[in-house]
Design a protein around this motif. Structure first.
Motif, short mmCIF file in Angstrom:
data_model
loop_
_atom_site.label_atom_id
_atom_site.label_comp_id
_atom_site.label_asym_id
_atom_site.label_seq_id
_atom_site.Cartn_x
_atom_site.Cartn_y
_atom_site.Cartn_z
N LYS A 163 59.48 34.11 -25.97
CA LYS A 163 60.55 33.49 -25.18
C LYS A 163 59.99 32.53 -24.15
O LYS A 163 60.66 31.59 -23.74
CB LYS A 163 61.40 34.58 -24.50
N ARG A 164 58.76 32.77 -23.74
CA ARG A 164 58.05 31.84 -22.86
C ARG A 164 56.57 31.94 -23.14
O ARG A 164 56.06 32.97 -23.61
CB ARG A 164 58.34 32.12 -21.38
N GLU A 170 47.83 33.62 -15.71
CA GLU A 170 48.71 34.76 -15.41
C GLU A 170 48.09 36.06 -15.94
O GLU A 170 48.06 37.08 -15.24
CB GLU A 170 50.08 34.54 -16.04
N GLU A 213 57.29 38.26 -21.51
CA GLU A 213 58.06 37.11 -21.98
C GLU A 213 59.47 37.10 -21.39
O GLU A 213 60.14 36.06 -21.38
CB GLU A 213 58.14 37.07 -23.51
N ASN A 214 59.93 38.25 -20.92
CA ASN A 214 61.27 38.35 -20.34
C ASN A 214 61.31 38.05 -18.84
O ASN A 214 62.39 37.99 -18.25
CB ASN A 214 61.85 39.74 -20.60
N GLU A 215 60.11 37.88 -18.25
CA GLU A 215 60.05 37.60 -16.82
C GLU A 215 60.06 36.10 -16.58
O GLU A 215 59.29 35.35 -17.19
CB GLU A 215 58.76 38.21 -16.22
N LYS A 216 60.93 35.66 -15.70
CA LYS A 216 61.01 34.24 -15.38
C LYS A 216 59.89 33.84 -14.46
O LYS A 216 59.57 34.53 -13.51
CB LYS A 216 62.36 33.93 -14.73
N LYS A 217 59.28 32.70 -14.75
CA LYS A 217 58.17 32.19 -13.93
C LYS A 217 58.47 30.77 -13.45
O LYS A 217 59.15 30.02 -14.13
CB LYS A 217 56.86 32.20 -14.72
#
Length: 217
Positions: A163-164, A170, A213-217
């Motif tokens: 997803k990202r 990171e 991938e579910n965490e917004k950055k």
């Protein structure tokens, strides 16, 4: 030779990092790294998850473009390609341990911001790597015997894009924090065995990285 259902990849699709060289000798590769233990003291399970490094940007080596990014894998027939060109005994041995159905991270290396871009699935277990016998290939090995091939490869299939994009900085920051806190990425091979282009990933590491991938950055 690759299976009939998979076309032999054109020169541009050869996909190894420059650090993937014949090193140390086969005997040294038989020395397995120390197994970590779970909290209850039992040995860690044999890896069933993996990480594959490949270069998404053009780089010429002996007249051949080494580029093979995640989009290149997706563009292959049925999204399947042979993972050829591995020339490190330990990385080769990891591939020999892989089983059909196991999953791996596809990692973009030798690029401005390296990182994990997607997931692949093992669809064929280890078999002889045809490039070791091709004098025109950058990974040609004149010492490899066709009667007893030195190098193997597996076939991997495009699964999905994350997803990202999860960048190396990171992951490095988390690894450093987890080394002191005992977190999931404390022993991540991406940093403890950084030179290998094929690496094992524990179930704990896999699950932790996937949820990133579910965490917004």
């Amino acid at each position: 030779m690759p299976p009939k259902s998979i076309k032999r990849m054109p020169p541009k699709s050869v996909k190894r990092k420059r650090d993937e060289k014949v090193e140390g000798g086969e005997k040294s590769a038989t020395k397995q790294p120390k197994k970590s233990a779970n909290e209850n003291g039992t040995p860690a399970e044999k890896p069933t998850k993996w990480l594959f490094k490949s270069e998404p940007e053009s780089r010429m080596e002996k007249g051949v473009d080494m580029k093979f990014g995640f989009s290149d894998l997706k563009a292959e027939k049925d999204g399947v390609a042979c993972w050829d060109g591995v020339r490190n005994y330990q990385a080769r041995n990891f591939m020999r341990n892989m089983k059909v159905g196991e999953e791996g991270f596809f990692y973009h290396s030798n690029t401005k911001i390296p990182g994990i871009i997607g997931l692949v699935t093992i669809v064929r277990e280890a078999y002889p790597d045809h490039t070791q016998f091709d004098p025109k290939d950058p990974h040609y090995d004149p010492k490899s015997d066709k009667a007893s091939p030195r190098w193997d490869m597996v076939d991997v299939k495009y699964n999905r894009e994350l997803k990202r994009y999860i960048p190396l900085p990171e992951l490095k920051s988390l690894h450093q924090a987890h080394k002191s806190s005992g977190g999931p990425l404390r022993n991540l091979a991406l940093f403890t065995s950084a030179r290998l282009s094929v690496q094992p990933v524990t179930e704990e590491e896999w699950n932790f990285i996937l949820q990133l991938e579910n965490e917004k950055k």
